[in-house]
Design an enzyme around this catalytic site. Structure first.
Site, short mmCIF file in Angstrom:
data_model
loop_
_atom_site.label_atom_id
_atom_site.label_comp_id
_atom_site.label_asym_id
_atom_site.label_seq_id
_atom_site.Cartn_x
_atom_site.Cartn_y
_atom_site.Cartn_z
N GLU A 154 -19.19 22.48 -15.38
CA GLU A 154 -19.52 21.09 -15.74
C GLU A 154 -18.70 20.12 -14.91
OE1 GLU A 154 -19.65 20.70 -20.19
OE2 GLU A 154 -19.40 22.86 -20.00
N SER A 200 0.82 -1.22 0.00
CA SER A 200 0.00 0.00 0.00
C SER A 200 0.85 1.26 0.00
CB SER A 200 -0.93 0.01 1.23
OG SER A 200 -0.17 -0.08 2.42
N SER A 208 -13.15 25.35 -27.81
CA SER A 208 -13.31 24.09 -28.53
C SER A 208 -12.20 23.97 -29.55
CB SER A 208 -14.67 24.07 -29.22
OG SER A 208 -14.64 23.19 -30.33
N LYS A 259 -8.26 4.02 2.40
CA LYS A 259 -7.45 5.22 2.11
C LYS A 259 -7.66 5.82 0.74
CE LYS A 259 -4.16 3.40 5.27
NZ LYS A 259 -5.05 2.19 5.30
N ASN A 288 -2.03 -1.74 13.64
CA ASN A 288 -3.49 -1.57 13.68
C ASN A 288 -3.89 -0.28 14.39
OD1 ASN A 288 -3.28 -4.04 12.54
ND2 ASN A 288 -4.25 -5.19 14.20
N LYS A 298 -16.66 28.84 -29.78
CA LYS A 298 -17.14 28.27 -28.52
C LYS A 298 -16.44 28.83 -27.28
CE LYS A 298 -19.36 24.74 -27.97
NZ LYS A 298 -20.61 24.33 -27.48
N HIS A 354 -39.67 23.51 -10.99
CA HIS A 354 -39.75 22.63 -12.19
C HIS A 354 -39.06 23.25 -13.40
CE1 HIS A 354 -43.01 20.42 -10.03
NE2 HIS A 354 -43.29 21.64 -9.58
N1 ARG Z 1 -1.22 -1.04 5.54
C1 ARG Z 1 -2.17 -1.45 6.54
C2 ARG Z 1 -3.45 -0.63 6.41
O1 ARG Z 1 -3.43 0.35 5.76
C3 ARG Z 1 -1.58 -1.25 7.88
C4 ARG Z 1 -2.07 -2.17 8.91
C5 ARG Z 1 -1.65 -3.55 8.64
N2 ARG Z 1 -1.91 -4.37 9.77
C6 ARG Z 1 -1.85 -5.71 9.72
N3 ARG Z 1 -2.06 -6.32 10.80
N4 ARG Z 1 -1.57 -6.35 8.63
O2 ARG Z 1 -4.48 -0.97 6.96
#
Ligand code: ARG
Length: 475
Positions: free
Chosen positions: A289, A22, A276, A324, A109, A282, A155
């Site tokens: 928009e 990630s 345009s 995220k 976590n 235009k 309307h």
């Molecule tokens: N990259 C993870 C997230 O965004 C972080 C937490 C990962 N925790 C785990 N126990 N694998 O949620």
């Protein structure tokens, strides 16, 4: 660098790593991760879980890392999984094994949601500030047209004439509700999760209340399982963003309509218009928009997160990593759209004459006839019927309501006389709408004044919070 491995005999295959990874999107949490690590370090140090010397060198390394992240000299590597592991690698590269000391009593976590809360608060403040700027632009624009009339619609049909300032200023009410929602959101968002650990709290002498205060949160979690699991603040933020998007889309729709050749009320400034590639004549209201179009993804992002959360067992599940990108996307979208719409609103000019000419068209003053009769104690249903008959005579004889003769008026209803022509003017109709919040120009001017004062006090509150937040981040 993986943060685990002791009990494994093989590394994850490429496909597993690729799906887990990630860091390409959560890297933007890095400044908040470093800051929450600082807070965690202070607790570990004060409960003597890390020696003073080690704490001092970790603090220095975190500060260096913060600078390096900021100037781009430290970035995520191909084998970093997420922002947390990348930053721990950075610390370890500087300090050796001591770099891993911060993991005591903390899990990704509780760490990830603490970082995300800080990130969201920071960006919510930025969006709130842009909203107040948009609101000021809307109200300033409205105040230019207090004594200008225009048709009001239901309307999309001419309904009753209104002060055009009233028409513009309505948007400020919608954005002001968004600002109220943001203000209320802080109560639930500004809660620290740090100290919840993986899910059950910690056996180490941590001090969640201390870290909460240190990070500027208003309160601390009450249930560690909920703390690592709760993403209501993300869903609620996305709801607020989606609602702002819907409000922007309605401005977008009006501006697009009003800029059309058929209306030709709005002259959108050249610098807020586009052309345009094939039609040289235009001038398109693309900002309006896009304001309308971008609402789609803002709504979609809310639905994504709610769908991900639905039925999810409590405590941390990896599904939560999906919180995220939708959040980031909605924030990025609003950071783009809000300034563009603010500029578009501020620089659009409206054709006063055209709007005034259109104001009485479509028999929009017919209600005045009915109200005239009600003031003579005629029941409204009969008054409505009489006014409708006047419209019908006008339609079949190609005239406007004020052009009916005294004889025609009294034939329609015995209580109807030529005196009604006094209220059959747009100016008369507007100034008679004096119930609070109505379109009488004196009231519209007051309404705008009150809304401007509210916007200013909202802006001040946001600015104060921004100062406190950046002081916390720099501490
Ligand atoms: N990259 C993870 C997230 O965004 C972080 C937490 C990962 N925790 C785990 N126990 N694998 O949620």
């Amino acid at each position: 660098m993986a943060l685990w491995g002791g009990r494994f005999s093989a590394d994850p295959v490429d496909a597993v790593f690729a799906l887990s990874r990630s860091v390409h999107f959560d890297w933007r949490l890095a400044p908040y991760d470093i800051r929450s690590s600082m807070a965690h370090l202070s607790v570990l140090e004060s409960s003597s879980l890390i020696s003073k010397d080690d704490a001092a060198s970790i603090r220095t390394a975190l500060k260096q890392l913060s600078v390096e992240v900021h100037n781009g000299s430290f970035t995520a590597a191909a084998n970093d999984e997420d922002v947390h592991s990348a930053l721990e690698r950075g610390l370890t590269q500087k300090l050796g094994a001591v770099g891993g000391a911060l993991r005591a009593g903390r899990s990704r976590n509780d760490q990830v949601t603490t970082d995300l809360r800080l990130f969201t608060i920071d960006h919510m403040l930025e969006i709130a500030s842009l909203l107040t700027q948009l609101n000021s632009a809307v109200l300033d624009k409205a105040s230019e047209y207090i004594n200008d009339s225009a048709p009001g619609f239901t309307h999309i049909q001419h309904a009753q004439p209104v002060s055009f300032a009233h028409e513009i200023a309505k948007h400020a009410q919608a954005f002001s509700r968004d600002l109220d929602r943001i203000n209320d959101w802080f109560k639930r968002a500004s809660v620290s999760s740090l100290g919840a650990g993986a899910l059950a709290g910690s056996s180490l002498p941590l001090d969640p209340a201390f870290t909460a205060k240190n990070l500027g949160f208003d309160s601390v979690f009450a249930n560690s399982i909920d703390a690592v699991s709760d993403r209501d603040y993300v869903a609620e933020a996305l709801f607020i963003f989606a609602t702002i998007g819907v409000h922007l889309s309605r401005i977008g729709e009006e501006w697009t309509l009003w800029a059309s050749t058929e209306f030709a009320w709005a002259q959108v400034a050249d610098e807020y218009s586009t052309g345009s590639s094939i039609m040289p004549q235009k001038k398109n209201p693309d900002m309006a928009e896009l304001a309308r179009g971008k609402s789609g993804r803002l709504i979609g992002n809310l639905v994504s997160v709610l769908t991900m959360l639905k039925g999810l067992p409590f405590a941390y599940n990896r599904d939560l990593q999906e919180d995220k990108e939708p959040l980031f996307d909605s924030i990025d979208t609003l950071l783009l759209v809000l300034p563009a719409v603010t500029g578009m609103v501020a620089t659009t000019n409206f054709d006063r004459e055209k709007m005034a000419l259109a104001a009485p068209m479509g028999f929009s003053l017919a209600t005045e006839i009915a109200d005239y009769l009600v003031r003579k104690n005629i029941p409204f249903a009969s008054a409505h019927d009489a006014a409708g008959k006047c419209v019908s005579i006008c339609e079949s004889s190609g005239r406007q309501l004020h052009q009916l003769t005294d004889l025609e008026f009294s034939a329609v209803h015995s209580s109807l006389d030529g005196g009604v022509r006094e209220v059959l003017t747009v100016a008369g109709a507007l100034s008679s709408r004096t119930t609070s919040g109505g379109t009488a120009p004196v009231l519209v001017a007051q309404q705008i004044k009150v809304a401007q004062a509210n916007t200013q006090s909202q802006a001040k509150k946001i600015a104060d919070k921004q100062v406190a937040f950046s002081e916390m981040m720099g501490a």
